[in-house]
Scaffold this active site. Structure first.
Site, PDB file in Angstrom:
ATOM      1  N   CYS A  52       0.810  -1.229   0.000  1.00  0.00           N
ATOM      2  CA  CYS A  52       0.000   0.000   0.000  1.00  0.00           C
ATOM      3  C   CYS A  52       0.832   1.262   0.000  1.00  0.00           C
ATOM      4  O   CYS A  52       0.389   2.295  -0.480  1.00  0.00           O
ATOM      5  CB  CYS A  52      -0.950   0.006   1.195  1.00  0.00           C
ATOM      6  SG  CYS A  52      -0.125   0.155   2.802  1.00  0.00           S
ATOM      7  N   CYS A 122      -2.646 -16.682  -1.377  1.00  0.00           N
ATOM      8  CA  CYS A 122      -1.937 -16.009  -2.470  1.00  0.00           C
ATOM      9  C   CYS A 122      -0.494 -15.740  -2.082  1.00  0.00           C
ATOM     10  O   CYS A 122       0.384 -15.661  -2.933  1.00  0.00           O
ATOM     11  CB  CYS A 122      -2.646 -14.716  -2.876  1.00  0.00           C
ATOM     12  SG  CYS A 122      -2.206 -13.257  -1.898  1.00  0.00           S
ATOM     13  N   CYS A 159      -7.088 -13.123   1.686  1.00  0.00           N
ATOM     14  CA  CYS A 159      -7.427 -14.471   1.194  1.00  0.00           C
ATOM     15  C   CYS A 159      -7.950 -15.420   2.266  1.00  0.00           C
ATOM     16  O   CYS A 159      -8.948 -16.102   2.059  1.00  0.00           O
ATOM     17  CB  CYS A 159      -6.208 -15.119   0.548  1.00  0.00           C
ATOM     18  SG  CYS A 159      -5.564 -14.296  -0.908  1.00  0.00           S
ATOM     19  N   GLY A 388       5.558  13.929  17.698  1.00  0.00           N
ATOM     20  CA  GLY A 388       5.008  13.944  16.352  1.00  0.00           C
ATOM     21  C   GLY A 388       3.500  13.920  16.366  1.00  0.00           C
ATOM     22  O   GLY A 388       2.844  14.588  15.568  1.00  0.00           O
ATOM     23  N   LEU A 443       9.821  20.632  20.686  1.00  0.00           N
ATOM     24  CA  LEU A 443       9.078  20.077  21.817  1.00  0.00           C
ATOM     25  C   LEU A 443       9.994  19.107  22.553  1.00  0.00           C
ATOM     26  O   LEU A 443      10.320  18.031  22.051  1.00  0.00           O
ATOM     27  CB  LEU A 443       7.813  19.363  21.324  1.00  0.00           C
ATOM     28  CG  LEU A 443       6.989  18.609  22.360  1.00  0.00           C
ATOM     29  CD1 LEU A 443       6.664  19.484  23.561  1.00  0.00           C
ATOM     30  CD2 LEU A 443       5.704  18.085  21.731  1.00  0.00           C
ATOM     31  N   GLU A 841      -9.393  -9.989 -13.948  1.00  0.00           N
ATOM     32  CA  GLU A 841      -9.912 -10.769 -15.071  1.00  0.00           C
ATOM     33  C   GLU A 841      -9.870  -9.967 -16.367  1.00  0.00           C
ATOM     34  O   GLU A 841      -9.344 -10.425 -17.373  1.00  0.00           O
ATOM     35  CB  GLU A 841     -11.341 -11.222 -14.780  1.00  0.00           C
ATOM     36  CG  GLU A 841     -11.939 -12.085 -15.879  1.00  0.00           C
ATOM     37  CD  GLU A 841     -13.328 -12.596 -15.556  1.00  0.00           C
ATOM     38  OE1 GLU A 841     -14.026 -13.034 -16.489  1.00  0.00           O
ATOM     39  OE2 GLU A 841     -13.718 -12.566 -14.368  1.00  0.00           O
ATOM     40  N   ARG A 919     -26.105 -13.022 -14.049  1.00  0.00           N
ATOM     41  CA  ARG A 919     -25.993 -13.874 -12.861  1.00  0.00           C
ATOM     42  C   ARG A 919     -26.851 -13.341 -11.721  1.00  0.00           C
ATOM     43  O   ARG A 919     -27.437 -14.120 -10.963  1.00  0.00           O
ATOM     44  CB  ARG A 919     -24.538 -14.008 -12.426  1.00  0.00           C
ATOM     45  CG  ARG A 919     -24.330 -14.952 -11.245  1.00  0.00           C
ATOM     46  CD  ARG A 919     -22.869 -15.259 -11.009  1.00  0.00           C
ATOM     47  NE  ARG A 919     -22.324 -16.158 -12.003  1.00  0.00           N
ATOM     48  CZ  ARG A 919     -22.351 -17.485 -11.914  1.00  0.00           C
ATOM     49  NH1 ARG A 919     -22.911 -18.067 -10.864  1.00  0.00           N
ATOM     50  NH2 ARG A 919     -21.805 -18.234 -12.850  1.00  0.00           N
ATOM     51  N   ARG A 951     -15.669 -11.595  -6.926  1.00  0.00           N
ATOM     52  CA  ARG A 951     -16.109 -12.844  -6.298  1.00  0.00           C
ATOM     53  C   ARG A 951     -17.620 -12.830  -5.999  1.00  0.00           C
ATOM     54  O   ARG A 951     -18.102 -12.064  -5.182  1.00  0.00           O
ATOM     55  CB  ARG A 951     -15.319 -13.031  -5.009  1.00  0.00           C
ATOM     56  CG  ARG A 951     -15.328 -14.415  -4.429  1.00  0.00           C
ATOM     57  CD  ARG A 951     -14.460 -14.411  -3.184  1.00  0.00           C
ATOM     58  NE  ARG A 951     -13.964 -15.731  -2.829  1.00  0.00           N
ATOM     59  CZ  ARG A 951     -12.963 -15.933  -1.972  1.00  0.00           C
ATOM     60  NH1 ARG A 951     -12.361 -14.896  -1.418  1.00  0.00           N
ATOM     61  NH2 ARG A 951     -12.565 -17.155  -1.694  1.00  0.00           N
ATOM     62  N   GLU A1300     -16.451 -18.955  -4.838  1.00  0.00           N
ATOM     63  CA  GLU A1300     -17.406 -17.866  -4.688  1.00  0.00           C
ATOM     64  C   GLU A1300     -18.603 -18.173  -3.796  1.00  0.00           C
ATOM     65  O   GLU A1300     -19.083 -17.281  -3.084  1.00  0.00           O
ATOM     66  CB  GLU A1300     -17.919 -17.452  -6.075  1.00  0.00           C
ATOM     67  CG  GLU A1300     -16.850 -16.851  -6.954  1.00  0.00           C
ATOM     68  CD  GLU A1300     -17.342 -16.610  -8.372  1.00  0.00           C
ATOM     69  OE1 GLU A1300     -17.634 -15.452  -8.706  1.00  0.00           O
ATOM     70  OE2 GLU A1300     -17.443 -17.587  -9.134  1.00  0.00           O
TER      71      GLU A1300
END
Length: 1368
Positions: A52, A122, A159, A388, A443, A841, A919, A951, A1300
């Site tokens: 991330c 994964c 996962c 901080g 500080l 996909e 679906r 999913r 799924e």
């Protein structure tokens, strides 16, 4: 070029540290370089992952170690290397996942246990989790279960559902070494008996024993570098490093620090870089001067004075936590109430790597009043310091409200002004991110006073998720009473999240003085809070009414807790009712416990036949050691370029002009690529060719690719991409479903399904009900972001692409189309994905196509890996849905007719929205028998990135709307929801409304077993009693079934291929059309091939998925990976077996190698292709008949929850799942899929909220703002059972799909929460149905629990203000 210079003590003019025991001397460190970047790009230690870039996922976790010369011990702490500055590791030892074990050299016990306990799917998050656990053990070789579970506060996994990780690491805990009371012995006791009436003698109960693993021996850990331990030369050195844009200073004396600050008053001070690192990366901030304060003795002190505790400015939050725990243990209770409040807040402050390092500090310090020259206590170094936290002046800081209410005193210093003291009060914060501290001041310390006997103090926080999340609102409340009575002498109320700064409620504070602590005071303070804390309805952050309600709710909690404490000491009128007591305790969670039940393989099955056995994921060991390779782990090619995307910042606009000149002049930039560089087609699309690789003339969503910048490094490319100037002519955007309906903005076609006579069905009904439900989207949040590496070949227009894709064939097609060549010139390969969930996909094909165009233009290798914020802003999500229904039903709850309209937010192009809606229409009655139905689905075209596969693929949204309808029917009739669900449930022999018969359909059996295993009737009674006894905490219970059709709804996609090579040594190389993305597909395919060929699994190897091995592959999606590819593998194996049969007959006593050798010498081909198409599929829309699905996977879940009615917080106390998955190919992998899907579904329904502004800007672009479930969100008791004695003749070895179908079972938590809310509303005299959108966030839960506090803050009328974000 960067230069390095040492100032002060003599030391080499370079950065010196150790990595995995090897000395590193870096002469030119750039102050803006992170430790992660250096590890991955310079040292090629790619086990540490970038997930991330903001310290929110833990994939980058490494261990830092240093020798503390005061304590004479080595200290270890985990950090987020994606934020930690490289320049800050001078004199430290860094340990990465590669440094603790490897496949070749042997696994560390931590690596072994996570792999063998099925805790890695994964695998992208695995190295970070391994390092968090490793650091814990280095500091505490025998932790408690509680300490172990909290070690992962800063780690995320998308996962597994977390349970197997916790189970594996529980074997390290002291509870797992308690002799007869060991957790494994308790499991055995349950195994030998019954589980709520279910006999366990014929099934396997999964439990782990520490004796099954390599023992952990702390004495065998790598030694700390002697150079760092023997000499303090590196510690005493003052440093200066200069880079392209910034200069880094590390002073070692206060005098040096003050001189630097005087010379550079705008310089930023860093201890761990957690705030600054995020701003540099994501906000494009440039800080020319950075000063590290980690080595200033005066800032590192901790002292106990006669009036309180003094913390140096660089003392970290972990150090504060450890020290305060010791203080609280030794001081009288009344003196430490502020410290107790701080400790409670620190439980939830940031992630473990930022807040904690898990060091068990010896609590033998002698506390006494400070005398002159008394030495201060020195503690360990972590990365997030108290100074901080104060000086960043965040309006949602968790500590600042406490420090304001506690009247903390700051000691400041400057070069010219000397020392001064400054009290933190209502004048301290001057504005957003501004304080009363002067620019040149430092500080030095923070003095936090003791409390008195008549003084009470508490702190509160509410966030979207308990672990590692910023506050929505936080508060610190302090009251001082007059001696001997409950009359208020002073009240302080400080709040965060209510203004641009931390603020105090002055009117409420003033009006309370002189009043008695009674209900009249409570009412007055709450009324005053409404005036003190006003929020306009469109306030930044949104949730205005909820945030205001929290201010009153927090004070009410404080009021009750104080009254409970004083009512026994003083003569207090009207004591707190017993039913109110549960509102006051702080959050507590029991250790996670679980049970997994599955049927063992049949007696007599060959030991080498591994089908049905719980084999660990075959890559799990490599994933645990960091040796598993993902796209961005691939070594760089010579002269490789990095591509950074230039993305649209407008949702709907004409492109007037684009100027790239400034970008092309920046360092390292080589070229720019736009639509003009596409030699073939700039259009692509799965169904319609309606999407552009590069936007041309017009953009129709934010995040649309307009151009790309090519440079020598990712950093240079990204900086240059931000320098591209684009002039827009803005157009009116359409963002939400309701806006699209109003504008009639739809994609065509509009599909529908009809069966029976709707009019007749409504005539048969005793009741008719209408309702609607909205569901938000969901970010895939695969830990590995989208990425690709494209290698051009000048000969014949060939190109090789490595892509993190679920569909190599589509990537091949898009590249070929973009380059104007045939597919046979393009090869696309994928080894593994760090998660996909449908998000890779189709969207991976677009990125790979853009990258291929860039590589073609430059004729150089091009790599493109999206940062998390880029990925989230441009790749699409799960489709938001709106469902409207009119339903007829009888007095017994039997549905007779249903008219349903489904609307999905498709985004700006078609992508996969059409099959998603197909679906959804196939699943809009879930598993219920509806004789007369008409359902229609509309695709709303909006100015958002194209929403895509996720999913469940539309089914969860449709089933959720159906279950909401069932719940409302039950409420209308005044009967149990379980009764309504049961009376409508489908059974064997019934047909779906699209006329597919149900065969091998065991859902009613799953229902009965789930009710039995969960002890549902008893739980119902306990919930009723709990709700009767508690006003402000409520429990809810729900049982939800699911039925998921397995097949691609596009019939042609239900095909699979395989290629099998047998080599002369008897080894087998297997390739198939499926992609391994953590679901264990390769493991299962090897199990299938092992049985089919009759050889050990160890002889079979799968290298990768590649278009030059198996052509025309279907995407690995729709839960069909094992079904189509498994049967193709069996086909290829059968061909080889048929060819070997004559040799086997000639040598019946021979072995596999003998037959293979004989066949080779007889010139028999030992290579075979396999192919399979699913038979009997096809649906006639015109006549509403056929079989859209091969079969159905079914299951049932029962969940028990507890809701805090005052905050909207909740906890899942228990979940029981029973699934029919046929005869499992691998029960460990299948249970992992069930638990992972359930947890992802839990995120969809209870937590994960996309926030988009009315103009189409995505606010939730990373883990800081977008919350997925964490370790602390696992059900406290989590039991999964696979239905025994069932089979499935429609799939490989009688198995069923599991990827799924289980996701929707998390709806049991949603409707349990709704059940709890109904109990809360009943307390206020509110009965009947109410709206609860998905996800059921704390805000929505709290505001649905209507009471006297919510009524104080009525919602503004829609349309009267501009909301901060909109309901998609």
């Amino acid at each position: 070029m960067p230069t390095a210079r040492s100032e002060g003590a003599s030391t080499p003019c370079c950065l010196i540290f150790y990595v995995n025991g090897k000395k590193i001397v870096e002469k030119n460190p750039d102050p803006e370089t992170t430790l992660l970047l250096f590890l991955r790009q310079r040292l090629r230690l790619t086990g540490t992952k970038l997930g991330c870039g903001e310290g929110g996922c833990g994939a980058c976790t490494v261990m830092l170690s240093r020798f503390d010369r005061k304590q004479k011990k080595i200290l270890h702490y985990s950090v987020n290397s994606c934020l930690y500055p490289l320049c800050n590791v001078h004199g430290l030892a860094v340990t990465t996942v590669e440094g603790i074990g490897s496949v070749a050299q042997g696994l560390h016990p931590v690596q072994e246990r996570i792999a063998k306990s099925h805790g890695s799917q994964c695998g992208f998050c695995t190295p970070g989790i391994v390092m968090s656990m490793y650091t814990l053990l280095r500091n505490n070789p025998l932790p408690s279960t509680h300490e172990m579970e909290h070690a992962f506060d800063g780690n995320l996994c998308r996962c597994t559902g977390y349970r197997p990780i916790l189970d594996g690491f529980r074997t390290f805990t002291k509870e797992c070494a308690m002799g007869e009371n060991c957790c494994k012995n308790l499991s055995k006791t349950r195994e030998n008996g019954d589980q709520n009436g279910v006999k366990l003698s014929d099934v396997t109960v999964d439990h782990l024993d520490a004796k099954d693993f390599k023992p952990y021996n702390p004495s065998q850990e790598p030694i700390f570098p002697p150079e760092l331990q023997m000499s303090d030369e590196l510690d005493k050195a003052s440093l200066k490093f200069e880079g392209e844009r910034a200069t880094w200073y590390r002073p070692v004396t206060l005098t040096q620090l003050l001189e630097l600050k005087a010379s550079h008053p705008d310089a930023v001070l860093v201890n761990g870089n957690s705030e600054i690192g995020v701003e540099i990366k994501f906000k494009s901030k440039v800080y020319p001067v950075i000063i590290a304060t980690t080595h200033i003795p005066e800032l590192r002190g901790v002292e106990l004075t006669d009036s309180g505790v003094v913390f140096g400015g660089s003392v970290t939050l972990t150090e504060i936590e450890i020290y305060l725990r010791s203080v609280v243990e030794l001081l009288p209770e009344h003196k430490s109430r502020t410290y107790v409040a701080m400790l409670e807040m620190l439980r939830w402050f940031a992630g473990h790597q930022i807040r904690k390092c898990c060091l068990k500090q010896k609590r033998q310090t002698e506390f006494r009043a400070v005398k002159k020259n008394q030495p201060s206590l020195k503690l360990k170094t972590t990365i997030f310091a108290i100074a901080g936290n104060i000086m960043t002046a965040s309006p949602i800081s968790d500590l600042n409200p406490i420090l304001l209410s506690a009247k903390a005193v700051l000691r400041l210093a400057s070069k010219d002004g000397g020392y001064r003291e400054l009290k933190m009060d209502h004048n301290f914060f001057k504005g957003y991110r501004r304080t009363a501290v002067k620019p040149e001041e430092i500080l030095i310390s923070v003095h936090i006073l003791f409390t008195s006997e008549t003084e009470y103090f508490s702190a509160y926080k509410q966030s979207h998720r308990r672990d590692d999340d910023i506050a929505i609102v936080n508060a610190a409340v302090r009251v001082v009473f007059e001696e001997g009575c409950d009359r208020v002498r002073e009240l302080t109320l400080s709040y965060g999240g209510m203004a641009p700064t931390t603020v105090m409620a002055h009117k409420a504070m003033k009006s309370a003085v002189g009043r008695c602590w009674d209900d009249e005071l409570l009412s007055q303070v709450c009324r005053d809070l409404a005036e003190d804390m006003p929020l306009p309805p469109g306030v930044p952050g949104g949730m205005a009414e909820y945030r205001q309600t929290l201010t009153a709710s927090f004070f009410f909690k404080f009021y009750l807790s104080v009254k409970l404490k004083i009512q026994n000491q003083l003569s207090v009128k009207s004591p707190v009712p017993a039913s109110y007591h549960s509102a006051t305790p702080t959050f507590h969670r029991e250790p996670t416990r679980s049970l997994q039940l599955y049927e063992e393989v049949v007696e007599g099955q060959d030991i080498e036949d591994v089908v049905g056995r719980p084999l660990p994921h075959l890559s799990s060991i490599k994933q645990a050691t960091g040796e598993a390779t993902y796209v961005d782990d691939m070594p760089p090619y010579k002269e490789e370029l990095f591509l950074a995307l230039v993305l649209s910042t407008k949702a709907h606009a004409n492109i007037v002009s684009m100027d790239v000149s400034a970008a092309l002049e920046m360092p390292g930039v080589v070229n720019c690529v736009t639509c003009n560089d596409v030699p073939g087609s700039n259009l692509w699309g799965i169904i319609n060719q309606d999407e552009q690789l590069f936007a041309d003339q017009k953009v129709t969503c934010q995040g649309q690719v307009i151009a790309g910048i090519l440079a020598d490094t990712q950093l240079h490319a990204q900086r240059a991409a931000r320098a591209v100037f684009i002039e827009y002519e803005e157009l009116e955007p359409i963002i939400t479903i309701k806006e699209a309906i109003k504008a009639k903005s739809f994609l065509l076609p509009t599909n529908s399904i009809q069966k029976g006579d709707l009019g007749e069905g409504f005539n048969l009904a005793d009741h008719i009900h209408q309702g609607e439900m909205t569901l938000n989207g969901q970010e895939h949040f695969y830990l590995e972001t989208q990425g690709c590496l494209v290698v051009p070949d000048k000969e014949d227009g060939q190109m090789l692409a490595f892509s993190s894709t679920q569909d190599v064939a589509e990537c091949q097609t898009v590249i070929a189309s973009a380059l104007g060549v045939q597919d046979n010139r393009i090869v696309c390969k994928t080894k593994r994905l760090g998660g996909g969930f449908g998000g890779k996909e189709t969207r991976a094909a677009a990125l790979t196509g853009v990258c291929a165009v860039a590589a073609n233009k430059c004729m150089r290798v091009v790599r493109c890996v999206l940062d998390r914020d880029e990925d989230m802003s441009c790749t699409g999500t799960r489709h938001p849905f709106l469902g409207r229904y009119k339903v007829g039903y009888t007095k017994t709850g039997r549905v007779t007719a249903l008219n349903m309209e489904l609307y999905c937010n498709a985004g700006h192009t078609m992508d996969l929205s059409l099959p998603v809606m197909e679906r959804a229409l196939y699943h809009c009655t879930n598993c219920y028998n509806v004789p007369n139905i008409h359902a229609v689905g509309y695709l709303c075209r909006t100015n958002l990135p194209s929403n895509t596969a996720f999913r469940g693929f539309g089914a969860p949204q449709a089933m959720m709307i159906c279950e909401n309808m069932m719940t409302e029917i039950a409420n209308n009739l005044g009967v149990s929801q379980q009764q309504v669900r049961w009376v409508n449930m489908l059974k064997e022999g019934d047909s779906m409304y699209y006329n597919q018969p149900l065969l091998n359909f065991h859902l009613p059996t799953c229902w009965d077993e789930c009710l039995t295993q969960s002890d549902f009737r008893k739980q119902q009674q306990l919930v009723t009693q709990f709700n009767r006894d508690n006003r402000w905490k409520k429990r809810g219970l729900s049982v939800i079934p699911t039925q998921f059709g397995v097949a691609f709804t596009s019939t042609h996609m239900n095909q699979g291929g395989a290629l099998l090579h047998v080599y002369r040594d008897g080894s087998v190389l297997l390739t198939h059309g499926g992609v391994e993305m953590g679901q264990g597909l390769h493991t299962k395919m090897i199990q299938v091939a092992s049985r089919a060929l009759g050889i050990p699994a160890s002889k079979i190897f799968i290298a990768e998925t590649s278009t030059d091995k198996v052509p025309n592959t279907s995407p690995t999606a729709a839960s069909m990976g094992s079904d189509i590819n498994g049967m193709a593998v069996m086909d290829a194996c059968q061909k080889i077996k048929d060819r070997l049969l004559p040799f086997k007959k000639l040598d019946p006593k021979g072995k596999w190698i003998d037959w293979v050798t004989a066949a080779y010498f007889d010139r028999v081909s030992l290579s075979a292709t396999g192919f399979y198409k699913v038979p009997g599929l096809g649906y006639d829309e015109q006549n509403n008949k056929g079989n859209p699905f091969s079969y159905f996977t079914t299951g049932v879940a029962c969940s028990l929850v507890e809701v805090d009615c005052l905050t909207g917080d909740h906890q899942v106390l228990r979940t029981d799942i029973v699934m029919d998955i046929g005869t499992s190919l691998n029960p460990a992998i299948d249970i992992g899929q069930i638990e992972g899907a359930f947890t992802q579904g839990y995120g969809l329904m209870l937590m994960e909220q996309q926030k988009v502004t009315p103009s189409g800007y995505l606010l939730t672009r990373g883990p800081g703002a977008y919350k997925i479930p964490s370790f602390g969100d696992v059900p406290v008791e989590f039991n999964v059972s696979l239905l025994k004695g069932v089979s499935n003749p429609r799939a490989v070895y009688s198995s069923k799909a599991t990827g799924e179908p289980p996701l929707f079972l998390a709806a049991s938590v949603f409707y349990a929460v709704k059940d709890a809310i109904m109990a809360a509303r009943a307390e206020s005299g509110l009965h009947g149905n109410f709206a609860l959108s998905c996800p059921a966030t704390p805000e929505r839960i709290r505001m649905a629990c209507e009471d006297q506090f919510t009524k104080m803050f009525p919602a503004a009328e829609p349309g009267t203000f501009k909301p901060w974000y909109v309901e998609l």
